[in-house]
Write a protein that holds these residues in place. Structure first.
Motif, PDB file in Angstrom:
ATOM      1  N   THR A 192      -0.548  10.954  11.147  1.00  0.00           N
ATOM      2  CA  THR A 192      -1.441  10.612   9.919  1.00  0.00           C
ATOM      3  C   THR A 192      -2.524  11.509   9.398  1.00  0.00           C
ATOM      4  O   THR A 192      -3.054  12.161  10.578  1.00  0.00           O
ATOM      5  N   GLY A 224       1.567   3.943   6.856  1.00  0.00           N
ATOM      6  CA  GLY A 224       0.894   4.985   6.314  1.00  0.00           C
ATOM      7  C   GLY A 224       1.803   6.265   6.352  1.00  0.00           C
ATOM      8  O   GLY A 224       1.408   7.366   5.721  1.00  0.00           O
ATOM      9  N   LEU A 243       0.719  -0.983  -0.042  1.00  0.00           N
ATOM     10  CA  LEU A 243       0.030  -0.004   0.096  1.00  0.00           C
ATOM     11  C   LEU A 243       0.927   1.105  -0.241  1.00  0.00           C
ATOM     12  O   LEU A 243       1.822   1.310   0.699  1.00  0.00           O
ATOM     13  N   ASP A 291       3.881  15.415   0.871  1.00  0.00           N
ATOM     14  CA  ASP A 291       2.886  16.066   1.338  1.00  0.00           C
ATOM     15  C   ASP A 291       3.055  17.229   2.408  1.00  0.00           C
ATOM     16  O   ASP A 291       2.579  18.140   2.377  1.00  0.00           O
ATOM     17  N   PRO A 324       2.044   4.878   0.885  1.00  0.00           N
ATOM     18  CA  PRO A 324       1.816   5.668   2.226  1.00  0.00           C
ATOM     19  C   PRO A 324       0.579   6.753   2.103  1.00  0.00           C
ATOM     20  O   PRO A 324       0.534   7.210   0.966  1.00  0.00           O
ATOM     21  N   LYS A 325      -0.173   7.035   3.180  1.00  0.00           N
ATOM     22  CA  LYS A 325      -1.048   8.019   2.914  1.00  0.00           C
ATOM     23  C   LYS A 325      -0.452   9.355   3.305  1.00  0.00           C
ATOM     24  O   LYS A 325      -0.874  10.353   2.465  1.00  0.00           O
ATOM     25  N   ILE A 326       0.519   9.534   3.970  1.00  0.00           N
ATOM     26  CA  ILE A 326       1.477  10.666   4.189  1.00  0.00           C
ATOM     27  C   ILE A 326       2.698  10.692   3.760  1.00  0.00           C
ATOM     28  O   ILE A 326       3.147   9.867   4.241  1.00  0.00           O
ATOM     29  N   THR A 327       3.478  11.483   3.077  1.00  0.00           N
ATOM     30  CA  THR A 327       4.684  11.508   2.990  1.00  0.00           C
ATOM     31  C   THR A 327       5.498  12.748   3.338  1.00  0.00           C
ATOM     32  O   THR A 327       4.780  13.941   3.525  1.00  0.00           O
TER      33      THR A 327
END
Length: 172
Positions: A172, A38, A7, A67, A9-12
């Motif tokens: 996150t 994430g 998956l 992000d 990551p949701k946040i970089t």
């Protein structure tokens, strides 16, 4: 046969240090807090000189692809308004270490140390004499003896800068 699903990551997060000392400290924080699901964190550093040069180096090193992006930066050279404005436009947070990272670290390690009344030169001399030499401070593993995770957790409740760095690298 089962295949693992990777998956994204949701946040970089792009954590950029002014120089090698900041890079080592940020890598230490990442080693403790950076394994959250994430979140992907890249730590990199510039070559110092001036806030404008460091900001430009962060941008050239890909900061805008992330992000969250921040630069951990000494305050011993004035941050000109044009630098602050450019960072704001590019959504890069400038996080101060006063007057330098060694001063910031001394204020964490020694509760009565006031980094605002000392020069960078004095802070570096004291830090190198008492804690880590010029060479030792460049290895992120050496911060463990000065700032173990329990101490960091205690200190972040008192220090807004430390808390901000950890929050940027963990939430996150």
């Amino acid at each position: 046969m089962r295949r693992a699903i990777l998956l994204a990551p949701k946040i970089t997060v792009f954590a950029f240090g002014e120089g090698k000392t900041e890079d080592a400290f940020l890598k230490y924080i990442k080693s403790l807090y950076g394994r959250r699901p994430g979140i992907f964190i890249k730590v990199n550093c510039g070559s110092g000189k001036s806030p404008k040069i460091v900001l430009d180096q962060a941008i050239r090193n890909g900061a805008l692809q992330y992000d969250r992006r921040f630069i951990f930066l000494d305050t011993d050279v004035v941050w000109k308004q044009e630098v602050k404005d450019k960072a704001k436009i590019k959504k890069i947070e400038l996080i101060p270490s006063t007057p330098c990272t060694e001063g910031f670290l001394l204020s964490l390690i020694e509760p009565n140390f006031n980094s605002t009344i000392h020069s960078s030169k004095e802070c570096k001399r004291l830090f190198h004499k008492k804690y880590l030499t010029k060479t030792e401070k460049l290895d992120h593993r050496n911060y463990k003896k000065l700032l173990p995770v329990k101490k960091l957790e205690f200190l972040r409740k008192k220090d807004k800068i430390l808390d901000k760095i950890i929050r940027l690298m963990t939430t996150t």
